[in-house]
Design an enzyme around this catalytic site. Structure first.
Site, PDB file in Angstrom:
ATOM      1  N   LYS A  88      50.068  -6.223  21.630  1.00  0.00           N
ATOM      2  CA  LYS A  88      50.652  -4.898  21.808  1.00  0.00           C
ATOM      3  C   LYS A  88      49.949  -4.194  22.961  1.00  0.00           C
ATOM      4  CE  LYS A  88      52.922  -2.414  18.093  1.00  0.00           C
ATOM      5  NZ  LYS A  88      52.796  -1.419  17.010  1.00  0.00           N
ATOM      6  N   GLU A 114      60.258  -1.079   1.251  1.00  0.00           N
ATOM      7  CA  GLU A 114      60.589   0.178   0.584  1.00  0.00           C
ATOM      8  C   GLU A 114      60.980  -0.022  -0.874  1.00  0.00           C
ATOM      9  OE1 GLU A 114      61.343   0.579   4.985  1.00  0.00           O
ATOM     10  OE2 GLU A 114      61.964  -0.847   3.433  1.00  0.00           O
ATOM     11  N   ARG A 162      66.802   2.723   1.641  1.00  0.00           N
ATOM     12  CA  ARG A 162      66.714   1.293   1.361  1.00  0.00           C
ATOM     13  C   ARG A 162      66.251   1.015  -0.070  1.00  0.00           C
ATOM     14  NH1 ARG A 162      64.128  -1.820   6.408  1.00  0.00           N
ATOM     15  NH2 ARG A 162      66.166  -2.771   6.666  1.00  0.00           N
TER      16      ARG A 162
END
Length: 647
Positions: A284, A371, A399
């Site tokens: 990253k 979730e 979700r």
């Protein structure tokens, strides 16, 4: 910096005409362009993930015949290089701004955006669907899913792997799953070995040798031994056994910044049939030292910054955000009650739980992008006498709706849902907007719904919810509120009760002389729109009620306002269909009360990215918009003639 190569790339076809020896230079220009674009943007944008995906993006468009071959990007916050290479370079200065291009893939924005994203872990399912569609239609095309290691924590990704690796009606889709793993680095020796193994295992010689050996040994005692030997020998050098078990041919891990490794490997996999899995490792923030050193901080920029200096914290005093108010309350509440457990589905920073994690590590649980699991996990904790608080964005709670209904509400378990990012979220757009939670939570039996108006009331609402013996959602928006001082002492709000914040001085129409026949209006506000409602009420001389609760609704207050006013106005920063205004209408009907009601809220449409305050104004939910809507509906005398009770 000059972009001698990049400025000539208007489509992937231009990219594919470049000599391979030019691609490293192109990648450098592309990385510099992305960094420059994000650093100049007033609304910011995702940074680290995009810098880390540059070489992979170049390699994919170089090897595959896009858009004929489909690229499906998971989440989509790593697609800025993809946008630049697919004809949107000159629009990047409009990124995430109103009427500009989206920060995520959009099917209506480009034919190269094959699937709209914003939420995680959908790429494998979508790519599998596209690959199977090609088989059913008799088309020769590849579907490629690019998914991050964080997104691989979601159950949906494994559901898709489980389905994509087996034939259906004799058909097996040509799908390639690329795991973009940016949670680790590769040392040079390991990188060289992995490059060699990847090219070997993805090449035709290896595949032919493997299949040939299988055919020779099949139906002999040596077959099972050979199969297991291959599996476990391969497993010693690559973590691919699990993906092989799903029916994928696993290749990697390889260095995702090494084009000399990426391109030959992708070319080999492009020519293979059936499900393939490539594991690439990236960093990253690659190429930008500040982002490499702190990938969490540089995940996204919030505004303009100097790349040479990096993100500089503002010295101007800032209002407390709702997220900060939640984080402070969570720590204070945890000090008071050892039963409190904080849960987040991979949003520690975004939900304001960093300090809680530091101070209460054994009571902090980041469950990853899961979730559904987060909600049922909370239900299990509540069954054992603990008091879980699930900190989750409104849009992500969608979700886990089934788990809210069946695992929490049906069992009436005391779980607090702290819903951040309720309402519009600005530059992130429709995929991240929390427009629907009032409507989809208030219809669940046993579920209470609270809508605090400001930072202090948010703190007290959270405390109130925590004391309640049942499930409660407390919704609050992104950013700062009205700047109200936060009261350290926590006090429970009266359960299910609103309050009058302003009273109209106008008499009822029936009691007023003709010269004073202006309507007496009551505005019922749910949430942070209380303050624009109060501003509008000054011009209208209207009564304003801070309702605080959508459920249980303060039916007594609604009835009292209905009896003492000519018309009611409901105001909320949620969807107009089935929201708080609908709850008020239901209450009036149940009480047999009949008077004009104006419902103001977010319209029944997806609202695109842009400045949040400007979008709210366009929806008529600022002070001026509320005032204009009331005058338009109730400014004329005939509109206030009450119908007969039997009509």
């Amino acid at each position: 910096m000059t972009y001698s190569l990049l400025q000539a790339i208007n489509s992937p076809a231009d990219l594919r005409r470049l000599p391979r020896t030019e691609l490293v230079k192109l990648a450098g220009e592309l990385r510099a362009f992305v960094l420059d674009t994000v650093s100049r943007s007033k609304v910011g944008g995702h940074l680290g993930s995009n810098l880390g995906a540059v070489e992979l993006t170049v390699a994919l468009h170089y090897v595959f015949n896009t858009p004929h071959d489909r690229l499906v990007w998971d989440v989509g916050h790593q697609t800025y290089p993809h946008k630049v290479l697919t004809g949107r370079r000159d629009q990047m200065n409009t990124l995430r701004q109103q009427d500009g291009i989206s920060g995520f893939p959009r099917r209506d924005e480009s034919e190269y955006d094959t699937f709209g994203t914003g939420h995680s872990s959908t790429s494998i399912s979508a790519a599998h669907g596209m690959a199977m569609a090609a088989k059913i239609k008799g088309e020769d095309r590849k579907a490629v899913a690019i998914i991050g290691d964080g997104s691989m924590t979601a159950g949906m990704a494994f559901e898709a792997l489980n389905n994509a690796g087996v034939p259906h009606g004799g058909l097996l889709g040509d799908v390639l799953v690329i795991l973009n793993d940016n949670d680790m680095s590769i040392s040079p020796p390991v990188g060289a070995l992995n490059k060699y193994l990847a090219r070997l295992m993805s090449g035709s010689f290896y595949s032919a040798a493997r299949e040939g050996a299988k055919s020779v040994l099949k139906n002999t005692p040596l077959y099972e031994f050979a199969r297991r030997f291959e599996e476990h020998t391969k497993g010693m050098v690559v973590p691919g056994t699990i993906f092989e078990e799903f029916g994928f041919n696993y290749v990697g891990p390889i260095d995702g910044h090494d084009l000399d490794a990426l391109i030959p490997t992708l070319e080999n996999l492009r020519d293979k049939k059936g499900p393939q899995f490539l594991h690439v490792v990236t960093k990253k923030g690659q190429g930008y030292k500040l982002a490499e050193a702190d990938p969490v901080k540089y995940h996204a920029a919030s505004g303009v910054f100097d790349p040479a200096v990096g993100f500089v914290k503002s010295t101007a005093p800032a209002k407390t955000t709702f997220t900060q108010a939640f984080g402070e309350w969570l720590c204070d509440m945890a000090e008071q009650d050892k039963r409190l457990v904080g849960i987040t589905p991979a949003m520690r920073e975004g939900s304001g739980m960093v300090e809680f994690h530091k101070r209460f590590p054994t009571r902090y649980h980041d469950v990853g992008i899961a979730e559904q699991h987060s909600v049922t996990f909370a239900a299990g904790l509540a069954c054992e006498g603990l008091k879980p608080v699930v900190a989750i964005y409104s849009t992500f709670l969608q979700r886990a709706y089934d788990q809210m209904v069946h695992d929490v509400a049906l069992q009436n378990l005391p779980v607090v849902f702290a819903l951040d990012r309720a309402g519009l979220v600005g530059a992130d757009g429709a995929t991240h907007a929390g427009n629907y939670d009032i409507a989809f939570t208030r219809c669940i039996p046993k579920m209470a719904v609270m809508t605090p108006a400001d930072e202090n009331e948010c703190r007290q609402a959270l405390y109130t919810a925590f004391q309640h013996d049942g499930p409660v959602t407390v919704r609050y928006p992104r950013g700062a509120g009205a700047g109200v001082a936060i009261q350290k002492e926590m006090q429970a709000l009266p359960w299910g009760k609103g309050e009058i914040r302003r009273s109209s001085s106008k008499p009822l129409r029936g009691n007023a002389p003709a010269s004073q026949a202006a309507p007496r209006i009551a505005i019922l506000s749910f949430g942070t729109l209380l303050y624009p409602a109060l501003a509008a009420a000054e011009s209208l001389d209207a009564t304003v009620a801070n309702m605080r609760f959508v459920k249980p609704l303060d039916h007594e207050l609604v009835a009292e306002l209905a009896r003492t006013h000519d018309a009611l106005v409901t105001v909320e920063d949620g969807c107009i269909m089935g929201g708080a205004g609908s709850a008020v209408m239901e209450s009036l009907q149940a009480a047999g009360l009949n008077l004009p009601v104006l419902q103001l809220g977010l319209p029944d449409e997806f609202i695109e990215h842009g400045d949040a305050s400007r979008l709210m104004a366009q929806c008529g939910l600022d002070a001026a918009g509320i005032e204009q809507a009331v005058l338009k509906r109730f400014g004329a005398r005939p509109a206030l003639v009450r119908p007969a009770a039997n009509q």
